[in-house]
Design a protein around this motif. Structure first.
Motif, PDB file in Angstrom:
ATOM      1  N   PHE A 293       2.528  -5.085  23.318  1.00 23.74           N
ATOM      2  CA  PHE A 293       2.222  -3.734  22.840  1.00 23.74           C
ATOM      3  C   PHE A 293       0.761  -3.646  22.413  1.00 23.74           C
ATOM      4  CE2 PHE A 293       1.470  -1.141  19.080  1.00 23.74           C
ATOM      5  CZ  PHE A 293       1.992   0.100  19.436  1.00 23.74           C
ATOM      6  N   VAL A 294       0.096  -2.566  22.826  1.00 20.50           N
ATOM      7  CA  VAL A 294      -1.246  -2.235  22.357  1.00 20.50           C
ATOM      8  C   VAL A 294      -1.212  -0.787  21.894  1.00 20.50           C
ATOM      9  CG1 VAL A 294      -3.690  -2.047  22.945  1.00 20.50           C
ATOM     10  CG2 VAL A 294      -2.293  -3.823  24.024  1.00 20.50           C
ATOM     11  N   GLY A 295      -1.588  -0.542  20.650  1.00 22.80           N
ATOM     12  CA  GLY A 295      -1.556   0.804  20.109  1.00 22.80           C
ATOM     13  C   GLY A 295      -2.847   1.180  19.416  1.00 22.80           C
ATOM     14  N   THR A 296      -3.304   2.391  19.668  1.00 22.84           N
ATOM     15  CA  THR A 296      -4.483   2.907  18.986  1.00 22.84           C
ATOM     16  C   THR A 296      -4.463   4.427  19.093  1.00 22.84           C
ATOM     17  OG1 THR A 296      -6.894   2.744  18.778  1.00 22.84           O
ATOM     18  CG2 THR A 296      -5.990   2.709  21.014  1.00 22.84           C
ATOM     19  N   LYS A 297      -5.468   5.086  18.553  1.00 18.30           N
ATOM     20  CA  LYS A 297      -5.548   6.541  18.622  1.00 18.30           C
ATOM     21  C   LYS A 297      -6.987   6.982  18.425  1.00 18.30           C
ATOM     22  CE  LYS A 297      -4.221   9.244  15.270  1.00 18.30           C
ATOM     23  NZ  LYS A 297      -5.510   9.879  14.900  1.00 18.30           N
ATOM     24  N   PRO A 298      -7.334   8.161  18.918  1.00 15.13           N
ATOM     25  CA  PRO A 298      -8.663   8.695  18.630  1.00 15.13           C
ATOM     26  C   PRO A 298      -8.729   9.247  17.216  1.00 15.13           C
ATOM     27  CG  PRO A 298      -7.401  10.275  19.909  1.00 15.13           C
ATOM     28  CD  PRO A 298      -6.544   9.048  19.776  1.00 15.13           C
ATOM     29  N   GLY A 299      -9.923   9.265  16.638  1.00 19.91           N
ATOM     30  CA  GLY A 299     -10.078   9.805  15.292  1.00 19.91           C
ATOM     31  C   GLY A 299      -9.565   8.854  14.225  1.00 19.91           C
ATOM     32  N   VAL A 300      -9.074   9.434  13.118  1.00 17.95           N
ATOM     33  CA  VAL A 300      -8.640   8.629  11.973  1.00 17.95           C
ATOM     34  C   VAL A 300      -7.385   7.836  12.327  1.00 17.95           C
ATOM     35  CG1 VAL A 300      -7.874   8.674   9.580  1.00 17.95           C
ATOM     36  CG2 VAL A 300      -9.633  10.279  10.346  1.00 17.95           C
ATOM     37  N   MET A 301      -7.488   6.500  12.280  1.00 13.69           N
ATOM     38  CA  MET A 301      -6.347   5.648  12.622  1.00 13.69           C
ATOM     39  C   MET A 301      -5.771   4.923  11.415  1.00 13.69           C
ATOM     40  SD  MET A 301      -5.898   2.609  15.443  1.00 13.69           S
ATOM     41  CE  MET A 301      -6.273   1.238  14.374  1.00 13.69           C
ATOM     42  N   MET A 302      -6.630   4.546  10.449  1.00 12.98           N
ATOM     43  CA  MET A 302      -6.163   3.834   9.258  1.00 12.98           C
ATOM     44  C   MET A 302      -6.763   4.495   8.031  1.00 12.98           C
ATOM     45  SD  MET A 302      -6.532  -0.111  10.641  1.00 12.98           S
ATOM     46  CE  MET A 302      -5.565  -0.863   9.332  1.00 12.98           C
ATOM     47  N   SER A 303      -6.069   4.399   6.924  1.00  9.89           N
ATOM     48  CA  SER A 303      -6.459   5.116   5.706  1.00  9.89           C
ATOM     49  C   SER A 303      -7.704   4.540   5.053  1.00  9.89           C
ATOM     50  CB  SER A 303      -5.315   5.072   4.689  1.00  9.89           C
ATOM     51  OG  SER A 303      -5.214   3.774   4.123  1.00  9.89           O
ATOM     52  N   GLU A 304      -8.299   5.329   4.182  1.00 10.93           N
ATOM     53  CA  GLU A 304      -9.313   4.798   3.280  1.00 10.93           C
ATOM     54  C   GLU A 304      -8.591   4.178   2.089  1.00 10.93           C
ATOM     55  OE1 GLU A 304     -10.942   8.130   0.328  1.00 10.93           O
ATOM     56  OE2 GLU A 304     -11.326   8.654   2.419  1.00 10.93           O
ATOM     57  N   ALA A 305      -9.202   3.181   1.491  1.00  5.39           N
ATOM     58  CA  ALA A 305      -8.536   2.430   0.423  1.00  5.39           C
ATOM     59  C   ALA A 305      -9.397   2.374  -0.821  1.00  5.39           C
ATOM     60  CB  ALA A 305      -8.225   1.012   0.880  1.00  5.39           C
ATOM     61  N   ALA A 306      -8.739   2.392  -1.953  1.00  8.98           N
ATOM     62  CA  ALA A 306      -9.404   2.172  -3.238  1.00  8.98           C
ATOM     63  C   ALA A 306      -8.491   1.322  -4.103  1.00  8.98           C
ATOM     64  CB  ALA A 306      -9.698   3.498  -3.931  1.00  8.98           C
ATOM     65  N   SER A 307      -9.063   0.306  -4.732  1.00  7.23           N
ATOM     66  CA  SER A 307      -8.310  -0.497  -5.684  1.00  7.23           C
ATOM     67  C   SER A 307      -8.404   0.133  -7.060  1.00  7.23           C
ATOM     68  CB  SER A 307      -8.851  -1.929  -5.723  1.00  7.23           C
ATOM     69  OG  SER A 307      -8.649  -2.574  -4.491  1.00  7.23           O
ATOM     70  N   LEU A 308      -7.257   0.244  -7.722  1.00  3.97           N
ATOM     71  CA  LEU A 308      -7.181   0.876  -9.042  1.00  3.97           C
ATOM     72  C   LEU A 308      -7.001  -0.182 -10.123  1.00  3.97           C
ATOM     73  CD1 LEU A 308      -4.477   3.575  -8.148  1.00  3.97           C
ATOM     74  CD2 LEU A 308      -6.955   3.843  -7.962  1.00  3.97           C
ATOM     75  N   SER A 309      -7.748  -0.052 -11.198  1.00  7.31           N
ATOM     76  CA  SER A 309      -7.503  -0.842 -12.404  1.00  7.31           C
ATOM     77  C   SER A 309      -7.393   0.124 -13.567  1.00  7.31           C
ATOM     78  CB  SER A 309      -8.647  -1.833 -12.654  1.00  7.31           C
ATOM     79  OG  SER A 309      -8.664  -2.846 -11.672  1.00  7.31           O
ATOM     80  N   ILE A 310      -6.191   0.213 -14.119  1.00  2.00           N
ATOM     81  CA  ILE A 310      -5.946   1.128 -15.241  1.00  2.00           C
ATOM     82  C   ILE A 310      -5.758   0.285 -16.501  1.00  2.00           C
ATOM     83  CG2 ILE A 310      -4.452   2.920 -16.184  1.00  2.00           C
ATOM     84  CD1 ILE A 310      -3.673   3.597 -13.288  1.00  2.00           C
ATOM     85  N   HIS A 311      -6.645   0.480 -17.454  1.00  2.00           N
ATOM     86  CA  HIS A 311      -6.591  -0.248 -18.723  1.00  2.00           C
ATOM     87  C   HIS A 311      -5.928   0.646 -19.770  1.00  2.00           C
ATOM     88  CE1 HIS A 311      -9.326  -3.571 -17.529  1.00  2.00           C
ATOM     89  NE2 HIS A 311      -9.752  -2.657 -16.669  1.00  2.00           N
ATOM     90  N   ILE A 312      -4.953   0.091 -20.465  1.00  2.00           N
ATOM     91  CA  ILE A 312      -4.224   0.818 -21.502  1.00  2.00           C
ATOM     92  C   ILE A 312      -4.381   0.065 -22.815  1.00  2.00           C
ATOM     93  CG2 ILE A 312      -2.000   1.764 -22.205  1.00  2.00           C
ATOM     94  CD1 ILE A 312      -1.138   1.652 -19.277  1.00  2.00           C
ATOM     95  N   LYS A 313      -4.858   0.756 -23.833  1.00  2.00           N
ATOM     96  CA  LYS A 313      -5.079   0.123 -25.132  1.00  2.00           C
ATOM     97  C   LYS A 313      -4.295   0.849 -26.221  1.00  2.00           C
ATOM     98  CE  LYS A 313      -9.659  -1.656 -23.946  1.00  2.00           C
ATOM     99  NZ  LYS A 313     -11.097  -1.723 -24.301  1.00  2.00           N
ATOM    100  N   GLY A 314      -3.667   0.045 -27.112  1.00  2.00           N
ATOM    101  CA  GLY A 314      -2.901   0.592 -28.224  1.00  2.00           C
ATOM    102  C   GLY A 314      -3.048  -0.286 -29.457  1.00  2.00           C
ATOM    103  N   LYS A 315      -2.345   0.065 -30.496  1.00  2.00           N
ATOM    104  CA  LYS A 315      -2.516  -0.653 -31.768  1.00  2.00           C
ATOM    105  C   LYS A 315      -1.792  -1.994 -31.810  1.00  2.00           C
ATOM    106  CE  LYS A 315       1.330   1.674 -34.147  1.00  2.00           C
ATOM    107  NZ  LYS A 315       1.718   2.499 -35.311  1.00  2.00           N
TER     108      LYS A 315
END
Length: 395
Positions: free
Chosen positions: A178-200
């Motif tokens: 199998f060979v698969g592809t497409k014109p234009g946007v084929m794979m997503s853009e990515a961002a790594s998230l770091s969420i810091h939570i602070k409490g008492k």
């Protein structure tokens, strides 16, 4: 030798197949993490020199760049492969399983690297009859989404200018052939998230909701998917999920700090903005509910993989020569990302998926301890990419 390149390609692939598989097994048994691929780099560079390729300057400590010039004028084509492994402990019972504890080629980069070395072998055998110039780029640190930009910032495209860039990713979800592809946007853009939570924080025996970062992060993690509800592109949904949660040092202590790390995958700039607005609203809700403070860091950004229409059309024709029309498909976009996009944002190109799933369905998911693909994927990946490169160089 008479006949076209495509006429002789099956025999050429027969000639290099055993060495590709041997190299693939060696690399799979010795995976290395992002920017630590020193042994892999040595294997690659030694093989390129053995095949008569000219090693070009590589701007990163690991990885490699090599150039071969055909006998006739033509376009300059770059073929890119990624070389790093993942921090995953392999569970496969195979003869070439990883010997490096906690590190595994759980996404097929061993196939990509071995396949590109197979391409180096094929092209060197036909150099006197080729048009154009071929640059092979072995990129470190794709899994960290930093390798491509490290090479670009180091001048790899300035020192080695090219007209077209192509590459391929093996898939454990599609069958061999199998060979698969497409014109234009084929794979997503990515961002790594770091969420810091602070409490008492406080004593575990007197814990309450207020200021409790354990309860806050436990509430936030399963709701991350809400930030992309209803966001899709050409029928494929965006994604947001947690991968790591760190909090606490003792069973009877409520900590003051928790960290959630995850990933956000979108396809357009508008979706990215909207998802972040929703995420910040969700964080505001968590702050109010648990009386904590939340902050967000975005790292390891990679743009969407966007295939050039003209290059895509030629790759489809080239792939058909190798696997036949029935094996080549136009596919929907995928939420996984790949920092090959950084090269393709600067040079017209095309990226594709190559099937490699085990016939018995035992391949496992990408990034999992039981991920597997067939050795035969090396041959198909090498065949499709080298045929595409030769055809593109002649245009």
């Amino acid at each position: 030798m008479t006949g076209t390149f495509s006429d002789h390609l099956p025999r050429l692939l027969d000639d290099v197949d055993a060495s590709m598989v041997e190299i693939r097994h060696d690399l799979h048994a010795h995976p290395e993490l992002a920017f630590q691929e020193r042994r892999t780099t040595q294997v690659v560079r030694d093989r390129l020199v053995e095949l008569g390729w000219e090693l070009a300057s590589c701007p990163t400590e690991t990885g490699a760049v090599a150039v071969l010039r055909g006998a006739k004028s033509g376009r300059r084509v770059m073929i890119r492969a990624d070389i790093d492994g993942l921090p995953v402990a392999e569970e496969n019972q195979i003869s070439f399983a990883s010997v490096n504890d906690g590190v595994m080629h759980a996404c097929g980069h061993d196939v990509h690297t071995a396949g590109l070395l197979g391409i180096a072998d094929v092209l060197s055998r036909r150099q006197a009859e080729l048009a154009g110039e071929f640059t092979l780029l072995f990129q470190p640190a794709e899994e960290a989404l930093g390798g491509a930009m490290a090479m670009i910032n180091g001048g790899v495209l300035t020192d080695n200018p090219v007209d077209v860039v192509i590459g391929a990713h093996v898939s454990s979800l599609a069958p061999l052939g199998f060979v698969g592809t497409k014109p234009g946007v084929m794979m997503s853009e990515a961002a790594s998230l770091s969420i810091h939570i602070k409490g008492k924080g406080g004593h575990g025996a007197m814990a309450s909701v207020e200021g409790n970062v354990i309860l806050a992060v436990s509430h936030l993690a399963p709701r991350l998917g809400e930030v992309v509800d209803g966001l899709s592109f050409e029928g494929t949904n965006c994604a947001c999920s947690a991968g790591v949660i760190n909090a606490g040092t003792a069973m009877n202590v409520v900590p003051r700090h928790a960290v959630l790390r995850g990933t956000l995958r979108t396809f357009t700039a508008g979706q990215h903005v909207e998802a972040l607005e929703r995420l910040r609203a969700l964080m505001d809700e968590v702050e109010a509910m648990f009386v904590v403070a939340c902050s967000l860091d975005l790292t390891d950004l990679a743009p969407a993989v966007v295939n050039n229409v003209d290059v895509y059309e030629q790759v489809m024709k080239s792939a058909t020569k190798v696997v036949g029309a029935s094996g080549v498909m136009t596919i929907p976009p995928f939420t996984p990302s790949d920092d090959v996009s950084e090269f393709m944002n600067r040079v017209p190109g095309c990226y594709m998926f190559i099937g490699g799933a085990n016939d018995d369905g035992s391949s496992g998911m990408h990034h999992s301890p039981d991920f597997q693909v067939q050795d035969g994927a090396c041959r198909i990946l090498a065949g499709v990419l080298v045929q595409s490169a030769v055809d593109l160089a002649q245009l």
